[in-house]
Scaffold this active site. Structure first.
Site, PDB file in Angstrom:
ATOM      1  N   SER A 166      26.811  36.631  60.452  1.00 35.62           N
ATOM      2  CA  SER A 166      27.495  37.925  60.502  1.00 35.62           C
ATOM      3  C   SER A 166      28.998  37.708  60.616  1.00 35.62           C
ATOM      4  O   SER A 166      29.459  36.612  60.936  1.00 35.62           O
ATOM      5  CB  SER A 166      26.997  38.744  61.694  1.00 35.62           C
ATOM      6  OG  SER A 166      27.561  38.264  62.913  1.00 35.62           O
ATOM      7  N   ASP A 167      29.758  38.749  60.367  1.00 37.90           N
ATOM      8  CA  ASP A 167      31.191  38.713  60.645  1.00 37.90           C
ATOM      9  C   ASP A 167      31.401  39.065  62.116  1.00 37.90           C
ATOM     10  O   ASP A 167      30.467  39.420  62.838  1.00 37.90           O
ATOM     11  CB  ASP A 167      31.932  39.672  59.719  1.00 37.90           C
ATOM     12  CG  ASP A 167      33.361  39.221  59.443  1.00 37.90           C
ATOM     13  OD1 ASP A 167      33.948  38.529  60.298  1.00 37.90           O
ATOM     14  OD2 ASP A 167      33.898  39.551  58.366  1.00 37.90           O
TER      15      ASP A 167
END
Length: 420
Positions: free
Chosen positions: A214-215
Site C-alpha cells: 500500500s501507499d
C-alpha cells in the site's frame, strides 16, 4: 533519514533495525524501502538524476536501464534493499502536480522505460547490487479528473486498459518484485480496496508473482474518513490483494485490527499465508536471510564521478529544443549573455521534489552545478555573463538572454522542473 545523513549513517541505522529483527524468535530479516526516485535522493551527496519526465524526453530506454543500475549501486552502498520506484503513471493532464514523476503521456513510452526495473534489480534478484523495484502507483493516477492528486479516474475500463495498464504489464514482464497501489480511485472506488484490479487483473491476468504494497497510510482513506483504521478498511484492503500495508506510525493498531478480522473470519487465513509467501519469497531471492546486514564496502560509490557523468549525459539528452529561429543556438563562447530568473542559481529548485526530503527545498541543499554556474564555466574568460534574479538591469551590449523559469519544489500540487 538518519541524523547522520551519510552512507555510513544510513548503514548504521539499517543495521540497528536489522539487529532487532534478527533477535526475534523466527529471525526474519526486515526489508527497508526508500524513495530513490531520481537517484538515491534522500542521501546527502548522492547522484541526482533528472526526474522521470526528463528521462522520458530522452527516448532512450538503454540510458534509463543504466541509470537504474547506477541508482541500485548507490542504494546498496548504504545497505538498503528496496526502492519505491519506478513511477509508471501515464500523465494525461498537465495540471497534475506529480506530472514530473511520469515518463510522459504516451503509454508506449512509459512501457519502454520499464528497462529501469532491470537496471535496479539486475537480470535476477540477488546480485551484488540488486535492489527490489516497485512499479507505482497502480493504476490510473495519471488520469484523474482535472489532474487532481489522489483524485478519481473516471474512465471506461477500455481506456484504463489501453492507456494506464500497459506500463505495469511491461514491468511485470520485466520481473518487477513489488507493486504499490495508488491513493486515487477508479470510478469512485478507492484502488486500495479494488479487488478486481489488484487480485483479478494484476495477480491473475498479468501473472504478477511479487508482493503488493500500500501507499503511506492509504488504507485509511478507503471509507473517506481519515485517522481511524476501521475493521472494514483493513479487511477490504487485505482481501483486495494488498500483501504489505504501509502504516509506519500506527502499525500496532493495524496489527491488532487485522488479527481481530482474521479471528472473526472476515479475512481468510489463506490470504494472510499468500501475502507472507510473496513477501518472504522476495527476501529469499534478495539473499537477505544469508546476508541481513549492510554491505559496508561501497560507501565511496555514493556520488561517484562515473555516476555524475551519467547524470550529466541524462541531463543533456533530456533537453528538448522547441525551436531555434535565426540560429540563436548554439551560443558562442564569446557572447555577452544575460541570465535572468532566480531559478538559474538555485540547485534545490533545479532538483525539484523528492530531493533530500519528500518536499524538496530551495537553496544549496545538495552538490551540483546550477544553470548559471554552468553557463559561466562554459563561457570562461571568452565572453561576459550578467545575472539578475528578477530579470531587471539588462546591459545595453547584451547579445543574448537566457531566462530560467521554474517553481519552488513540491511533490504533489504542481510541477517543479525549471526550464532554460
Amino acid at each position: 533519514m538518519p541524523s547522520d545523513n551519510t552512507p555510513q549513517g544510513w548503514a548504521d541505522m539499517y543495521d540497528a533495525f536489522q539487529a532487532e529483527a534478527m533477535a526475534t524468535r523466527l529471525r526474519i530479516p526486515m526489508i527497508y524501502g526508500v524513495d530513490a526516485v531520481h537517484g538515491h535522493n534522500n542521501v546527502k551527496g548522492a547522484t541526482i538524476f533528472p526526474h522521470n519526465i526528463g528521462l522520458g524526453a530522452t527516448r532512450d530506454p538503454e540510458l534509463v536501464r543504466r541509470i537504474g543500475e547506477t541508482v541500485a549501486i548507490e542504494v546498496t552502498a548504504t545497505g538498503l534493499d528496496w526502492d519505491f520506484a519506478p513511477c509508471l503513471c501515464v500523465a494525461r493532464d498537465i495540471r497534475w502536480g506529480r506530472t514530473y514523476e511520469s515518463f510522459g503521456e504516451d503509454p508506449e513510452l512509459a512501457s519502454a522505460m520499464t528497462t529501469i526495473v532491470t537496471g535496479l534489480q539486475g537480470e535476477k534478484l540477488g546480485g551484488p547490487n540488486s535492489v527490489l523495484a516497485t512499479a507505482k502507483h497502480y493504476v490510473g493516477d495519471g488520469g484523474t479528473n482535472g489532474g487532481k492528486d489522489q483524485g478519481d479516474a473516471q474512465l471506461s475500463e477500455e481506456e484504463l486498459r489501453k492507456v494506464h495498464l500497459p506500463p505495469f504489464q511491461a514491468a511485470v514482464k520485466a520481473g518487477v518484485g513489488s507493486v504499490m497501489i495508488s491513493f486515487s480511485s477508479f470510478n469512485g472506488v478507492k484502488l486500495h480496496g479494488h479487488r478486481q484490479l489488484i487480485t483479478d487483473v494484476l495477480k491473475g491476468e498479468l501473472g504478477f508473482t511479487g508482493f503488493v504494497v500500500s501507499d503511506w497510510n492509504a488504507i485509511d482513506q478507503i471509507d473517506g474518513v481519515r485517522d481511524v483504521f476501521t475493521p472494514e478498511e483493513v479487511s477490504a484492503a487485505v482481501n483486495a490483494g494488498i500483501d504489505m500495508v504501509m502504516v509506519p506510525e500506527r502499525w500496532r493498531e493495524f496489527i491488532s485490527v487485522l488479527r481481530d478480522e482474521v479471528n472473526a473470519g472476515r479475512v481468510p487465513l489463506d490470504r494472510i499465508d499468500d501475502a507472507n509467501r510473496r513477501i518472504l519469497a522476495k527476501k529469499f531471492e534478495l539473499g537477505m536471510f544469508e546476508h541481513p546486514m549492510a554491505d559496508r564496502s561501497q560507501f565511496d560509490k555514493v556520488g561517484a564521478p562515473a555516476h555524475r557523468e551519467l547524470a550529466r549525459q541524462a541531463v543533456r539528452q533530456s533537453q528538448v529544443l522547441l525551436k531555434n529561429d535565426g540560429g540563436v543556438l548554439p551560443l558562442k563562447k564569446d557572447s555577452r549573455i544575460f541570465v535572468a530568473g532566480r531559478n538559474a542559481d538555485d540547485i534545490g529548485n533545479q532538483s525539484g521534489g523528492w530531493t533530500l526530503t519528500w518536499q524538496g527545498q530551495s537553496g544549496p541543499i545538495t552538490d551540483g552545478t546550477t544553470i548559471l554556474q554552468g553557463i559561466r564555466d562554459a563561457v570562461g574568460t571568452s565572453g561576459k555573463v550578467t545575472f539578475s534574479a528578477d530579470g531587471t538591469g539588462v546591459p545595453a551590449d547584451t547579445d543574448v538572454a537566457v531566462a530560467v523559469i521554474g517553481e519552488t519544489p513540491t511533490p504533489s500540487t504542481r510541477a517543479t522542473a525549471p526550464t532554460a
